[in-house]
Design a protein around this motif. Sequence first.
Motif, PDB file in Angstrom:
ATOM      1  N   LEU A  33       0.776  -3.983   7.901  1.00  0.00           N
ATOM      2  CA  LEU A  33       0.707  -4.677   6.628  1.00  0.00           C
ATOM      3  C   LEU A  33       0.984  -3.647   5.544  1.00  0.00           C
ATOM      4  N   GLN A  34       1.112  -4.105   4.314  1.00  0.00           N
ATOM      5  CA  GLN A  34       1.449  -3.183   3.235  1.00  0.00           C
ATOM      6  C   GLN A  34       0.331  -3.108   2.190  1.00  0.00           C
ATOM      7  N   VAL A  35       0.220  -1.919   1.606  1.00  0.00           N
ATOM      8  CA  VAL A  35      -0.653  -1.692   0.461  1.00  0.00           C
ATOM      9  C   VAL A  35       0.237  -1.464  -0.748  1.00  0.00           C
ATOM     10  N   VAL A  36      -0.062  -2.156  -1.838  1.00  0.00           N
ATOM     11  CA  VAL A  36       0.716  -2.011  -3.069  1.00  0.00           C
ATOM     12  C   VAL A  36      -0.163  -1.317  -4.106  1.00  0.00           C
ATOM     13  N   ILE A  37       0.219  -0.113  -4.495  1.00  0.00           N
ATOM     14  CA  ILE A  37      -0.510   0.642  -5.517  1.00  0.00           C
ATOM     15  C   ILE A  37       0.385   0.724  -6.745  1.00  0.00           C
ATOM     16  N   ASP A  38      -0.083   0.123  -7.833  1.00  0.00           N
ATOM     17  CA  ASP A  38       0.764  -0.082  -9.007  1.00  0.00           C
ATOM     18  C   ASP A  38       1.978  -0.907  -8.543  1.00  0.00           C
ATOM     19  N   ASP A  39       3.167  -0.359  -8.628  1.00  0.00           N
ATOM     20  CA  ASP A  39       4.346  -1.116  -8.171  1.00  0.00           C
ATOM     21  C   ASP A  39       4.949  -0.543  -6.903  1.00  0.00           C
ATOM     22  N   ASP A  40       4.251   0.378  -6.270  1.00  0.00           N
ATOM     23  CA  ASP A  40       4.780   1.037  -5.081  1.00  0.00           C
ATOM     24  C   ASP A  40       4.211   0.400  -3.818  1.00  0.00           C
ATOM     25  N   ARG A  59     -11.010   3.532  -7.529  1.00  0.00           N
ATOM     26  CA  ARG A  59     -11.947   4.158  -8.472  1.00  0.00           C
ATOM     27  C   ARG A  59     -11.297   4.358  -9.845  1.00  0.00           C
ATOM     28  N   GLU A  60      -9.996   4.640  -9.840  1.00  0.00           N
ATOM     29  CA  GLU A  60      -9.268   4.865 -11.089  1.00  0.00           C
ATOM     30  C   GLU A  60      -8.856   3.562 -11.765  1.00  0.00           C
ATOM     31  N   LYS A  61      -9.258   2.437 -11.145  1.00  0.00           N
ATOM     32  CA  LYS A  61      -8.949   1.094 -11.673  1.00  0.00           C
ATOM     33  C   LYS A  61      -7.450   0.848 -11.795  1.00  0.00           C
ATOM     34  N   ARG A  62      -6.687   1.443 -10.888  1.00  0.00           N
ATOM     35  CA  ARG A  62      -5.268   1.141 -10.810  1.00  0.00           C
ATOM     36  C   ARG A  62      -5.074  -0.201 -10.109  1.00  0.00           C
ATOM     37  N   ALA A  63      -3.910  -0.773 -10.258  1.00  0.00           N
ATOM     38  CA  ALA A  63      -3.616  -2.053  -9.610  1.00  0.00           C
ATOM     39  C   ALA A  63      -3.384  -1.821  -8.116  1.00  0.00           C
ATOM     40  N   VAL A  64      -4.259  -2.371  -7.298  1.00  0.00           N
ATOM     41  CA  VAL A  64      -4.145  -2.236  -5.842  1.00  0.00           C
ATOM     42  C   VAL A  64      -4.179  -3.629  -5.222  1.00  0.00           C
ATOM     43  N   SER A  65      -3.182  -3.944  -4.443  1.00  0.00           N
ATOM     44  CA  SER A  65      -3.135  -5.220  -3.747  1.00  0.00           C
ATOM     45  C   SER A  65      -2.553  -4.993  -2.352  1.00  0.00           C
ATOM     46  N   THR A  66      -2.431  -6.067  -1.589  1.00  0.00           N
ATOM     47  CA  THR A  66      -1.904  -5.949  -0.228  1.00  0.00           C
ATOM     48  C   THR A  66      -0.856  -7.029   0.002  1.00  0.00           C
ATOM     49  N   SER A  67      -0.059  -6.826   1.034  1.00  0.00           N
ATOM     50  CA  SER A  67       1.015  -7.767   1.331  1.00  0.00           C
ATOM     51  C   SER A  67       1.158  -7.924   2.840  1.00  0.00           C
ATOM     52  N   ARG A  68       1.394  -9.145   3.257  1.00  0.00           N
ATOM     53  CA  ARG A  68       1.602  -9.418   4.685  1.00  0.00           C
ATOM     54  C   ARG A  68       3.027  -9.064   5.088  1.00  0.00           C
ATOM     55  N   PRO A  69       3.288  -8.857   6.375  1.00  0.00           N
ATOM     56  CA  PRO A  69       4.673  -8.700   6.837  1.00  0.00           C
ATOM     57  C   PRO A  69       5.400 -10.041   6.690  1.00  0.00           C
ATOM     58  N   ALA A  70       6.634 -10.010   6.290  1.00  0.00           N
ATOM     59  CA  ALA A  70       7.419 -11.229   6.157  1.00  0.00           C
ATOM     60  C   ALA A  70       7.771 -11.787   7.540  1.00  0.00           C
ATOM     61  N   PRO A  71       8.027 -13.093   7.652  1.00  0.00           N
ATOM     62  CA  PRO A  71       8.448 -13.641   8.947  1.00  0.00           C
ATOM     63  C   PRO A  71       9.643 -12.907   9.541  1.00  0.00           C
ATOM     64  N   ALA A  72      10.544 -12.416   8.688  1.00  0.00           N
ATOM     65  CA  ALA A  72      11.720 -11.702   9.194  1.00  0.00           C
ATOM     66  C   ALA A  72      11.343 -10.444   9.963  1.00  0.00           C
ATOM     67  N   VAL A  73      10.248  -9.805   9.565  1.00  0.00           N
ATOM     68  CA  VAL A  73       9.782  -8.606  10.278  1.00  0.00           C
ATOM     69  C   VAL A  73       9.411  -8.969  11.711  1.00  0.00           C
TER      70      VAL A  73
END
Length: 299
Positions: A33-40, A59-73
């Motif tokens: 799976l993927q981790v998205v930190i800011d826009d990376d 801790r730095e209150k940056r934008a952190v989110s996650t992403s699933r693998p796409a069906p194509a993967v």
Amino acid sequence: MISLVGTTALVTDSTAHLQPGVVEACGVTVVPLQVVIDDDVHDEGSEAATPERVAAALREKRAVSTSRPAPAVFSELYERLAAEGADSILSVHLSAEVSGTFESALVASRTAPVPVTCVDTRQVGVATGYAVESASAVLASGGSVEEAAAAARERSSSATSLFYVNTLEYLRRGGRVGAAAAVFGGVLAVKPLLGIVDGVIVPRAKVRTAAKAIAQLEAMAVEAAGEQPVEVCVAHLAAEDRALALAERLGEQLGELVVPGRDGSPVRCLELGGVLGAHVGPGMLAICVAPVPPSPAGS
């Protein structure tokens, strides 16, 4: 190239936290799976998405989110495994209630060149990993894909997943708990104990202090073990000392009931990966208690 178990390829995702030795021994292909930190965007397990980096970003209150693998993967993976000799595939993943990973696998399975059986373990983390190991044992003993899938579902349904978080805020941000619950916990300075029930994160207890919460977490894990042989794992994010102490106490309390892990330790202890860590935050402690099933016939 992963060596296949018989003619069935076994697939899981990075949140299962399989040990490297298990991945190799069981012939498992792990989809990150993927981790998205800011826009990376970074694959879980990469140097840019280590637990330490994720904890620091939170801790730095940056934008952190996650992403699933796409069906194509998954489509590309299933095609590759078929080309390598698999005539069937078993794909075992974390709860569809908390991630779209299972849905991606299911979508890809419909156009795969060989039959693909997708299993929603209704669990997260190590409990999913235990389900994968049980499926592998069935396949290695000559069992069918259907028998291996049933073993995975049974192992995951019998496991107990418990966790403590310093705050519900990270779960709220990711949409895993409601805003009202998060505000309630913050206002009353409650230290929540949570669990997984049928794939959903649910409250198990509300305790006023961290020390009492961890003590209750430990007691709940011992109760879940009962009098049966179990595998036990303690996971954490940026709380290694607490986790190691908790693992040691659980090992002492459960004694001979604990079946040692592949590393020889009675209670395995690990740092949570970046994907799950992004949703629970630094200071999280988790315990998975998984009853050990009988060995498959022929093993």
